[in-house]
Scaffold this motif. Structure first.
Motif, short mmCIF file in Angstrom:
data_model
loop_
_atom_site.label_atom_id
_atom_site.label_comp_id
_atom_site.label_asym_id
_atom_site.label_seq_id
_atom_site.Cartn_x
_atom_site.Cartn_y
_atom_site.Cartn_z
N SER B 54 0.91 -1.33 -0.13
CA SER B 54 0.04 0.09 0.25
C SER B 54 0.75 1.32 -0.13
N GLN B 55 -0.06 2.28 -0.34
CA GLN B 55 0.75 3.70 -0.21
C GLN B 55 -0.22 4.63 0.33
N VAL B 56 0.35 5.56 1.36
CA VAL B 56 -0.54 6.67 2.01
C VAL B 56 0.18 7.79 1.70
N ASN B 57 -0.67 8.88 1.21
CA ASN B 57 -0.06 10.19 0.85
C ASN B 57 -1.00 11.16 1.48
N VAL B 58 -0.37 12.23 2.06
CA VAL B 58 -0.94 13.43 2.46
C VAL B 58 -0.27 14.69 1.62
N TYR B 59 -0.99 15.38 1.02
CA TYR B 59 -0.50 16.49 0.26
C TYR B 59 -1.14 18.10 0.96
N PHE B 60 -0.25 19.16 0.73
CA PHE B 60 -0.89 20.29 1.14
C PHE B 60 -1.05 20.81 -0.57
#
Lengths: 150, 170
Positions: B54-60
């Motif tokens: 899996s991959q988790v991303n949080v972007y501004f």
């Protein structure tokens, strides 16, 4: 007293023997099941190759054979990668390595999380270089194995 | 990247010097205000977690209008994906024509089959969204295809009509 002591040992022996028999009858079917599973592990769909530094690794046979088909006198890096869950995102990995003139071919196995890279024979392949390039694309390299193709 | 829905039509060119951020220009036609405008946009990866599956991303995310600096937006976007499942959220605070409002959308999806590298990949998703102006939620199905460097995504709802998203990775 000694009679009671011998009786106790006798009980103990019977108890231990029974316990051993019961234990064996429970464990044996499980062991045989495990042995069957091991026998069914026929290596048709994947192979365990050994890298030049002695490490074992797991690749898809068909994919690997297709990849090395026509290659000779080269090194193949098999990189285990975390976070490589999407084809569209993995495109950058192929592009990044193809910029290197010593790289002949790149393949991505999304199912096993592996990247195969064919380098010219003289290339020194180190994990730091590979992991830096993988990280440039946002994924994490966890393991590297290098095979020589003669 | 091209995008079209009931509120805007836009073309967004962006460049990522590293996986941590991207800068770009978005030219858009605002269908609500009937204006053409351009944003300078910045997206920054705040957190990424890579695991084997899996991959988790949080972007501004942010943008500022070239000709009117007080027209801008900023917010957070995040996703979690495996080869089979996908979930994302998007929250933005926007200021346009002296009006401040928020937009949020959420999406869940799955891949009906697992394609190999280079195959045509398909995602079936459900998207829901709202904004603080209308305060109405809408939900609609979205289908996403990608093959090689090309991605096409489309959704349709009776309220919002068509959502079309086209992306090419150079």
């Amino acid at each position: 007293m000694s009679g009671i002591y011998i009786l106790c040992i006798g009980f103990k022996e019977v108890f231990v023997r029974k316990l051993f028999t019961i234990g064996l009858s429970v464990i044996a079917p499980i062991m045989s099941l495990y042995a069957e599973v091991e026998e069914e592990h026929d290596h048709l769909n994947h192979i365990h190759k050994e890298s030049i530094d002695g490490d074992k690794f797991d690749v898809d046979t068909r994919r690997f054979n297709e990849f090395i088909n026509g290659l000779s006198d080269m090194k193949v890096a098999v990189v285990s990668v975390n976070g490589m869950v999407c084809d569209f995102c993995a495109r950058g990995i192929e592009k990044t390595f193809k910029r290197n003139s010593e790289v002949f071919k790149v393949d991505v196995d999304l199912g096993r999380g592996k990247v195969l890279i064919a380098f010219s024979q003289g290339t020194i392949i180190d994990f730091e270089y590979i992991s830096r390039k993988i990280l440039e694309n946002g994924q994490t390299a966890t393991k590297l194995a290098v095979l020589e193709i003669r | 990247m091209g995008f079209s829905n009931h509120l805007k039509e836009s073309i967004y060119y962006h460049y990522s010097p590293s996986h941590k951020y991207s800068v770009g220009v978005e030219s858009l036609k605002n269908k609500y205000y009937r204006t053409n405008l351009s944003y300078l946009r910045l997206t920054y990866l705040l957190k990424r977690i890579n695991t084997k599956d899996s991959q988790v991303n949080v972007y501004f995310q942010s943008g500022i209008r070239f000709d009117k600096f007080h027209d801008n937006f900023f917010g957070l976007r995040g996703d979690w994906e495996t080869r089979r499942w996908y979930v994302d959220f998007n929250y933005k605070e926007l200021e346009t024509n002296n009006l401040t409002y928020t937009h949020q959308d959420y999406q869940v999806g799955f891949a009906p089959y697992l394609g190999e590298y280079g195959d045509l990949h398909t995602w079936v998703m459900l998207k829901t969204r709202t904004n603080s102006l209308t305060k109405k939620w809408s939900a609609y199905p979205v289908i996403k295809f990608f093959k090689g460097n090309l991605l096409f995504e489309s959704g349709y709802s009776r309220d919002n009509e068509w959502d079309i998203h086209l992306m090419y990775r150079f």
